[in-house]
Scaffold this motif. Structure first.
Motif, PDB file in Angstrom:
ATOM      1  N   LYS A 266       8.064   3.244   5.904  1.00 18.32           N
ATOM      2  CA  LYS A 266       7.817   2.899   7.308  1.00 18.32           C
ATOM      3  C   LYS A 266       8.416   1.529   7.643  1.00 18.32           C
TER       4      LYS A 266
ATOM      5  N   LEU B 138       0.844  -1.191   0.000  1.00 20.17           N
ATOM      6  CA  LEU B 138       0.000   0.000   0.000  1.00 20.17           C
ATOM      7  C   LEU B 138       0.884   1.248   0.000  1.00 20.17           C
ATOM      8  N   ASP B 139       0.461   2.285  -0.710  1.00 23.35           N
ATOM      9  CA  ASP B 139       1.242   3.525  -0.778  1.00 23.35           C
ATOM     10  C   ASP B 139       1.521   4.098   0.613  1.00 23.35           C
ATOM     11  N   GLU B 140       0.539   3.936   1.506  1.00 22.08           N
ATOM     12  CA  GLU B 140       0.677   4.527   2.852  1.00 22.08           C
ATOM     13  C   GLU B 140       1.755   3.827   3.692  1.00 22.08           C
ATOM     14  N   TRP B 141       2.223   2.655   3.238  1.00 22.24           N
ATOM     15  CA  TRP B 141       3.274   1.939   3.963  1.00 22.24           C
ATOM     16  C   TRP B 141       4.665   2.438   3.593  1.00 22.24           C
ATOM     17  N   ASP B 142       4.776   3.213   2.526  1.00 21.11           N
ATOM     18  CA  ASP B 142       6.077   3.626   1.987  1.00 21.11           C
ATOM     19  C   ASP B 142       6.934   4.347   3.037  1.00 21.11           C
TER      20      ASP B 142
ATOM     21  N   GLN C 121      -6.571   1.591  -4.461  1.00 23.04           N
ATOM     22  CA  GLN C 121      -5.536   2.633  -4.497  1.00 23.04           C
ATOM     23  C   GLN C 121      -5.038   2.886  -5.922  1.00 23.04           C
TER      24      GLN C 121
ATOM     25  N   ASN D 205       7.427   1.584  -1.465  1.00 25.65           N
ATOM     26  CA  ASN D 205       6.274   1.279  -2.326  1.00 25.65           C
ATOM     27  C   ASN D 205       6.677   0.563  -3.620  1.00 25.65           C
TER      28      ASN D 205
END
Length: 223
Positions: free
Chosen positions: A163, A157-161, A222, A199
């Motif tokens: 992290k 998921l883009d939001e994991w980039d 997404q 990502n």
């Protein structure tokens, strides 16, 4: 756990060890078997039971009561004769669902012929599909371990980039465990909590079929 299942993993190479430990961490009963004493000792604290034995020995295998197990994972890929013999024995002993690791298409054909429900060819498959026609897909591979649990290779998921796995808390938030991270040509087997996800990475995740389906939906949205 209501959906607690019993798994037997025969062969504790990297693939077998990773599957055994992860299934146990998800709350399932796992019996791990290998001929090598060191491999058995090493995994003994990370599974329900670990047994050193020659799994091609039918009488020894019979003593384990395998008919009570829901899934057998036969991960002996290099010794084709042993792999075929063990798959055949496990089938005859009444295990409901059998996954076997294969070495080649011919090996896979034989394993299916004698009763394997699913054959995995990790050496052959690794990276080839990623580089060609499946590049645009979110889900790159899917292995059904049982009707309730699966292993999935997918994009992030883009939001994991950017992290770490610790920051993402994937077990508690999404119900999945990361078995490996692919960064280009390199593969990080059994990543730790401080590893950072990009990502552009591909992850290999294990979890319930329902949780993986929810993640699949999020990836589709997404796009």
């Amino acid at each position: 756990m209501a959906n607690n299942k019993q798994f037997v993993v025969i062969g504790l190479g990297r693939f077998g060890e990773s599957v055994a430990k992860t299934l146990y961490s998800l709350g399932h009963d796992v019996l791990a078997i290998d001929m090598d004493e060191d491999s058995v000792q090493e995994i003994s604290d990370s599974v329900t039971h670990a047994v050193q034995m020659d799994a091609t020995d039918e009488s020894a295998l019979r003593t384990l009561g395998l008919r009570n197990f829901d899934v057998a994972v036969v991960t002996i890929g290099s010794n084709i004769q042993a792999s075929v013999m063990i798959t055949l024995l496990v089938k005859e002993l009444g295990v409901k669902y059998i996954i076997a690791k294969g070495q080649s298409d011919l090996h896979a054909k034989v394993l299916y012929k004698i009763g394997a429900d699913r054959v995995v060819l990790p050496e052959k498959d690794m990276g080839v599909r990623v580089a060609h026609n499946l590049v645009s897909a979110s889900i790159l591979d899917f292995i059904e371990l049982s009707p309730d649990y699966s292993i999935m290779e997918l994009r992030v998921l883009d939001e994991w980039d950017g992290k770490t796995l610790n920051q993402l808390k994937l077990r508690s938030r999404y119900g999945i465990t990361i078995m490996a991270i692919k960064k280009g040509e390199s593969i990080n087997i059994s990543p730790n909590a401080d590893d950072v996800i990009s990502n552009k990475d591909i992850i290999v995740a294990i979890g319930s079929t329902e949780d993986l389906a929810n993640l699949e939906d999020m990836l589709v949205k997404q796009k």
